[in-house]
Design an enzyme around this catalytic site. Structure first.
Site, short mmCIF file in Angstrom:
data_model
loop_
_atom_site.label_atom_id
_atom_site.label_comp_id
_atom_site.label_asym_id
_atom_site.label_seq_id
_atom_site.Cartn_x
_atom_site.Cartn_y
_atom_site.Cartn_z
N LYS A 205 0.87 -1.18 0.00
CA LYS A 205 0.00 0.00 0.00
C LYS A 205 0.91 1.23 0.00
CE LYS A 205 -2.13 3.03 1.92
NZ LYS A 205 -1.89 4.43 1.54
N GLU A 281 8.52 1.04 11.60
CA GLU A 281 9.64 1.98 11.39
C GLU A 281 9.01 3.35 11.38
OE1 GLU A 281 12.72 1.10 11.17
OE2 GLU A 281 12.58 -1.04 10.75
N CYS A 315 13.39 10.29 7.52
CA CYS A 315 13.05 9.94 8.91
C CYS A 315 14.23 10.18 9.85
CB CYS A 315 12.60 8.49 8.97
SG CYS A 315 13.70 7.41 8.05
N GLU A 414 8.88 16.18 15.19
CA GLU A 414 9.47 15.92 13.88
C GLU A 414 8.91 16.93 12.88
OE1 GLU A 414 8.21 12.27 11.98
OE2 GLU A 414 10.27 11.89 11.33
#
Ligand code: NAD
Length: 511
Positions: A205, A281, A315, A414
């Site tokens: 996906k 993750e 990331c 973040e």
């Protein structure tokens, strides 16, 4: 994702030097494919719904994409389950599976122009990076795992002389790979590679912002000989296709990369459905810790590229600079010099090194973080504004926020954009405390020539990867993943293989 930063720094022979006009002409031909790929066939969503895939380069639509919903997900999972039960892939001779996966890797390399263009137009990353980093690493990853197919042995457990206990690795069944938009090809392959190697069937996906390269991967796998139904791709929105997939009772594992917030949902979906396994993750807030004795020029290059590569949409982007107060000014000056050499521009221009942010919402979010840093008392030392405003796309300048305090939002959350938050320290203990003062633990870097400090600090940092006098160096041979809210489980390396397998003990007593 790679230490390859400079435009024109081409890896693995995947050089496709062209000018922007040539890339633009190639964009139109062939037209990107936006249908789902299920059971070896391209398919529209069952209810015919589509969504516009907008390019961040200019804010224009690339094509329409199938908006898969629960019915399409059910078809894809059932195709994956059927292929698994029939066993054409799972039971294939290991050396044949290796041959097909190697062919898949070669097909990716041969398709470099098309894949790189899809990635650049979807994500807004510089075309040279898509060619030399994204497509190259994607092919390398499939090839790396292909090689394990006929080299992995199972175990014979130590027992008494009258028994034989085999410990066998078996595929799990149907793997749902749910991936983000920042490195669609690379992250998909980090999951598809070990999942296919071990004989699983997969439903991939892709993120709604970047569905096109995943669909192409499905086609290429099938053309290379992966049997129909073994790799299916369902584009669509997270709350529709993603949720239906994660809740599906016939899925045995969710291997997820994305935000920590959605990672939490994955655990909930597993608990509410069939206790499927979940590998996560998630996000990061990587510290770059610079001691007074560091090589400041090398550190400045690592720090600038570590936050501005992929426009900070990485990331493990080194988003927090924690620098000894005695070298703070000299280091910031060196970072400014490096940043001045980074070309921000249209991603299809081969000299561009920093492209667009993924979409208008995200750009506004990043600019909002810069404003919040200023409101909280930080100072913009570099950048801070939207750029290329007449392009119609979503660009933000390489930004440095100085005078950040650890409690500020820009130090804690973040941002996922080209924004470096700068803090300073007086001694080693304070450096470690600041670096670890985050809910995340994906990566960290230490810059010093004192090996005692390097060893002590890298041992004290709570992160899945610690670089010393380097940033973002990696190969397929090293595991990647996080501590704390950055997730669990690892992609890459032989360690990633375990999460796609169950262990079965077969105990035989001799008569
Ligand atoms: P996201 O969490 O919004 O989306 C990731 C995927 O989950 C997408 O495919 C999305 O459609 C799907 N999704 C979203 N909501 C869902 C729901 N309710 N149910 C099921 N599926 C859902 O993340 P993103 O914005 O695409 O990517 C950015 C995030 O990914 C950042 O936090 C970044 O740090 C993280 N990331 C982590 C790594 C790593 O290896 N640790 C690598 C890359 C990106």
């Amino acid at each position: 994702m790679s230490a390859k930063f400079a435009a024109g720094d081409l890896a693995n022979g995947l050089a496709a030097p062209r000018d922007r006009g040539a890339w633009e002409r190639l964009s139109a031909n062939p037209k990107p494919e936006g249908r789902a790929f299920i059971a070896g066939r391209l398919m529209a969503a069952r209810d015919g719904r589509v969504f516009e895939d907008i390019s961040p380069i200019d804010g224009k639509s690339i094509c329409t994409v199938a908006r898969c919903g629960p019915a399409d997900v059910a078809t894809a999972v059932s195709a994956a389950r059927d292929s698994f039960e029939r066993g054409a892939w799972r039971r294939m001779e290991p050396k044949e599976r290796k041959r097909i996966l190697r062919r898949f890797a070669e097909a990716i390399r041969a398709d470099v122009d098309r894949l790189a263009l899809l990635e650049t137009r979807d994500v807004g990353k510089p075309i040279q990076n898509s060619v030399s980093v994204d497509v190259a690493n994607c092919a390398d990853c499939i090839e790396y795992y292909a090689e394990f197919a006929d080299k992995l042995y199972d175990e014979v457990a130590p027992t008494g002389p009258d028994d034989l206990a085999l410990v066998r690795r078996e595929p799990l069944g149907v793997v749902a790979a749910i991936v983000p938009w920042n490195y669609p090809l690379i992250i998909s392959c980090w999951k598809v590679g070990p999942a296919l190697l071990t004989g699983n069937s997969v439903v991939l996906k892709p993120a709604e912002q970047s569905p096109l390269s995943g669909i192409r991967l499905g086609e290429l796998a099938c053309e290379a000989g992966v049997p129909p139904g073994v790799l299916n791709v369902v584009p669509g929105f997270g709350e529709e296709a993603g949720k239906a997939l994660a809740l599906h009772p016939e899925v045995d594992l969710i291997t997820f990369t994305g935000s920590t917030e959605v990672g939490r949902l994955m655990l909930r979906y597993a608990a509410e459905s069939n206790l499927k396994r979940v590998a996560l993750e998630c996000g990061g807030k990587t510290p770059q810790v610079v001691f007074a004795d560091a090589d400041l020029e090398a550190a400045a290059a690592g720090i600038a590229w570590g936050i501005y590569y992929n426009s900070g949409e990485t990331c493990h982007a080194g988003s927090r600079l924690i620098v000894h107060e005695s070298v703070r000014e000299a280091l910031l000056a060196a970072i400014s010099r490096v940043t001045a050499t980074i070309t921000l521009g249209n991603p299809l221009e081969p000299t561009t090194q920093m492209g667009a942010l993924i979409d208008a919402n995200h750009m506004r979010r990043v600019l909002g973080y810069i404003d919040s840093g200023v409101r909280d008392g930080a100072r913009i030392a570099l950048g801070g504004r939207q750029a290329l405003t007449d392009s119609g796309g979503f660009y933000v300048e390489a930004t440095v926020l100085d005078g950040v305090r650890p409690e500020m939002k820009v130090a804690r959350e973040e941002i996922f954009g080209p924004v470096l938050a700068v803090m300073s320290f007086r001694d080693e203990a304070e450096a470690v405390r600041l670096a670890n003062d985050t809910p995340y633990g994906l990566a960290a870097a230490v810059w010093t020539h004192d090996m005692n400090i390097a060893h002590r600090v890298s041992a004290a940092l709570r992160a899945g990867t610690v670089w010393v006098n380097a940033f973002d160096r990696s190969t397929m041979a090293t595991p990647f993943g996080g501590f704390k809210l950055s997730g669990s489980g690892r992609d890459r390396s032989p360690h990633a293989i375990d999460k796609y397998c169950d262990l079965k003990t077969i105990w035989t007593a001799y008569a």
